[in-house]
Design an enzyme around this catalytic site. Structure first.
Site, mmCIF file in Angstrom:
data_model
loop_
_atom_site.group_PDB
_atom_site.id
_atom_site.type_symbol
_atom_site.label_atom_id
_atom_site.label_comp_id
_atom_site.label_asym_id
_atom_site.label_seq_id
_atom_site.Cartn_x
_atom_site.Cartn_y
_atom_site.Cartn_z
ATOM 1 N N GLU A 1 -38.375 3.815 -29.570
ATOM 2 C CA GLU A 1 -38.392 2.582 -30.470
ATOM 3 C C GLU A 1 -38.548 1.805 -29.206
ATOM 4 O O GLU A 1 -37.875 1.844 -28.259
ATOM 5 C CB GLU A 1 -36.421 2.586 -30.595
ATOM 6 C CG GLU A 1 -35.972 1.643 -31.291
ATOM 7 C CD GLU A 1 -34.765 1.446 -31.878
ATOM 8 O OE1 GLU A 1 -34.182 2.300 -32.350
ATOM 9 O OE2 GLU A 1 -34.459 -0.137 -31.511
ATOM 10 N N GLU B 1 -33.881 -8.524 -29.617
ATOM 11 C CA GLU B 1 -32.604 -8.967 -30.294
ATOM 12 C C GLU B 1 -31.979 -10.010 -29.859
ATOM 13 O O GLU B 1 -31.519 -10.444 -28.121
ATOM 14 C CB GLU B 1 -32.488 -8.094 -30.175
ATOM 15 C CG GLU B 1 -32.516 -6.465 -30.850
ATOM 16 C CD GLU B 1 -32.173 -5.412 -30.480
ATOM 17 O OE1 GLU B 1 -31.721 -4.781 -31.561
ATOM 18 O OE2 GLU B 1 -31.946 -5.005 -29.312
#
Length: 529
Positions: free
Chosen positions: A229, A234
């Site tokens: 991933e 974020e």
């Protein structure tokens, strides 16, 4: 998607934060039907003035890379495995050729060609490029939102993609949340390249928006984290001056993570450009054209053992954009959280660039642990008696954090550190004092000791943790009962895990009924003969 206040929040959080990355690799589909679905100049790219910045990086493990000008010697078995992997890998999309008119106003990174972009100039989301996902409440990470694949929650407006979370209160007063999540799976997948987006993130407690990537075929190397991933950006809604760049991989699961923090401005009220430069054996993160983190050390394994490097990051990935509400990392929305325009994630564009070719004949870096030396008394803790009034917001020695609604302060004076709490927050780590770089040697026995008291009777927790090894505990979270009289606390434990040069001593004072001031001194971590 997941995985520091001002400087290093990402590496402070508890094991539950690691879970916030899990998306459930496996039988994924484009519509998400399966549940287990040192700063340097960057290549030329669009830059918006971010003011002064503070750059922080954190590796899962320190690595030393041997440079080589020749192809590494490999065994027949390794060669066969690599060849087989290459033949079986899913393919990227065909490259699109853009003429000069289409590239007008777009800054192409040096050495790259644009292979796809969406400027969101139409009247609605182009479903030839994007998939809307549907997922139930709690699908991953104990998140509170339902992802609904309609234009109410992910839509194009005024030249932007808008992902809008919504709070719903029914007649009985029950609260629920709905949000949007879109991806480019099976429409615009890419293996290596420069991927960037210009984004304005939401603001508010409980929001976790993300610009990230997952494999085109998530089952190729196996379920998460084997599949890999990549989190490009974020930003926690209640910590809008810090962005996180992360990769997840394994098994066992590990993460490499860097953070970038603004000293002026924030990521919610201004647009910033977030970019990933992904090559065989190297992944770099950028904000507004400035590289803040690079990693080259990862692995993955299957039932038949470890896969040839640079797996799992040698397969096509697709882009995902979403806003999560609640969950393990951001916590739940509170009374200060508003679900108006400030809750929206706004994306000005998404662009993909690639070089003409990539050399995939790369060698896995050689790992070198940098174990801290003990002082003359055998103590690994620096400034253990708090004789130096050091800076508590940098990455050196002692660091104090306020997380997840925690509010407090720390001051070194008179040979002790004094921690004052105004709001104990929603998590035990909401008020936290740590010292990292603890050398944890497999097979050794250690003793952790310290003196502590409080202005009135209360509790706190201590531990020795592994931020870079799935937040396991080398010494478990242990409650200590503090009184108004100074007490000496001592704990011995065996180090049974693999050696780690990035262990961390923690004192967690959040999520307590009492907010009484705590005093700590004479902190020692030493080997026991």
């Amino acid at each position: 998607m997941r995985k520091k206040v001002t400087k290093q929040m990402a590496m402070l959080l508890s094991a539950v934060f690691i879970a916030s990355a899990v998306t459930g690799c496996g039988n994924g589909s484009a519509n998400g039907d399966a549940k287990n679905a040192d700063s340097k100049a960057a290549p030329t790219t669009e830059v918006k003035d971010a003011g002064n910045v503070e750059v922080t990086t954190k590796e899962s493990e320190n690595v030393a890379t041997k440079a080589t000008t020749e192809a590494p010697e490999v065994t027949t078995e390794a060669t066969t495995a690599a060849t087989t992997t290459a033949k079986e890998q899913p393919s990227s999309q065909e490259r699109t050729v853009y003429d000069e008119a289409e590239l007008s106003g777009i800054n192409v990174p040096e050495g790259y060609q644009m292979v796809w972009h969406d400027e969101f100039d139409g009247e609605e989301l182009n479903e030839a490029d994007w998939n809307r996902e549907a997922h139930e409440v709690g699908w991953v990470n104990h998140e509170l939102q339902e992802y609904v694949p309609t234009s109410e929650y992910s839509f194009v407006k005024d030249g932007e993609l808008v992902i809008q979370p919504v709070k719903i209160v029914d007649d009985a007063g029950n609260v629920s949340y709905v949000s949007g999540r879109v991806n480019t799976q099976n429409k615009h997948d890419i293996k290596y390249g420069w991927i960037e987006a210009k984004i304005k993130f939401p603001q508010g407690k409980g929001f976790l928006p993300a610009f990230w990537m997952m494999p085109k075929e998530e089952s190729f190397y196996g379920n998460w984290p084997r599949c890999g991933e990549i989190d490009i950006a974020e930003v926690l809604g209640d910590s809008i001056n810090t962005t996180y760049g992360t990769i997840h991989y394994g098994v066992p699961h590990k993460q490499n993570q860097g953070t970038f923090s603004l000293n002026e401005g924030d990521f919610a009220n201004e647009y910033h450009v977030y970019a990933l430069e992904w090559e065989p054996g190297s992944i770099k993160w950028y904000v507004d054209g400035e590289m803040f983190y690079e990693t080259n050390d990862w692995y993955t394994s299957g039932d038949d053992g470890e896969k040839p490097y640079p797996a799992p990051f040698n397969q096509p990935f697709h882009v995902i954009l979403n806003v999560a509400v609640g969950g393990d990392w951001p916590g739940s929305p509170d009374d200060t959280t508003v679900f108006d325009d400030r809750a929206a994630m706004k994306v000005d564009y998404v662009r993909m660039f690639q070089k003409d070719s990539y050399d995939e004949n790369v060698t896995k870096p050689e790992k070198v642990l940098e174990m801290r030396e003990a002082d003359e008394t055998g103590n690994f803790v620096h400034n253990s008696d708090f004789s130096v009034a050091e800076e508590l917001s940098d990455d050196t020695d002692w660091v104090f954090y306020e997380l997840n609604s925690g509010k407090g302060s720390a001051e070194i004076k008179d040979g002790e550190i004094v921690i004052t709490t105004e709001n104990s927050g929603s998590e035990e780590y909401s008020i936290q004092l740590v010292q990292a770089e603890m050398p944890m040697e497999k097979g050794a026995k250690y003793k952790l000791s310290f003196d502590a008291y409080a202005d009135e009777a209360r509790q706190m927790k201590t531990a020795v943790t592994a931020p870079n090894v799935n937040w396991i505990r080398y010494f478990p979270d242990t409650t200590v009962d503090l009184t108004t009289e100074s007490q000496k606390f001592e704990f011995e434990f065996d180090m049974t895990e693999e050696s780690d040069d990035k262990g961390r001593v923690e004192f967690n004072m959040g999520k307590q009924e009492s907010t009484a001031t705590i005093h700590i001194t004479n902190v020692r971590l030493e080997k026991v003969n």
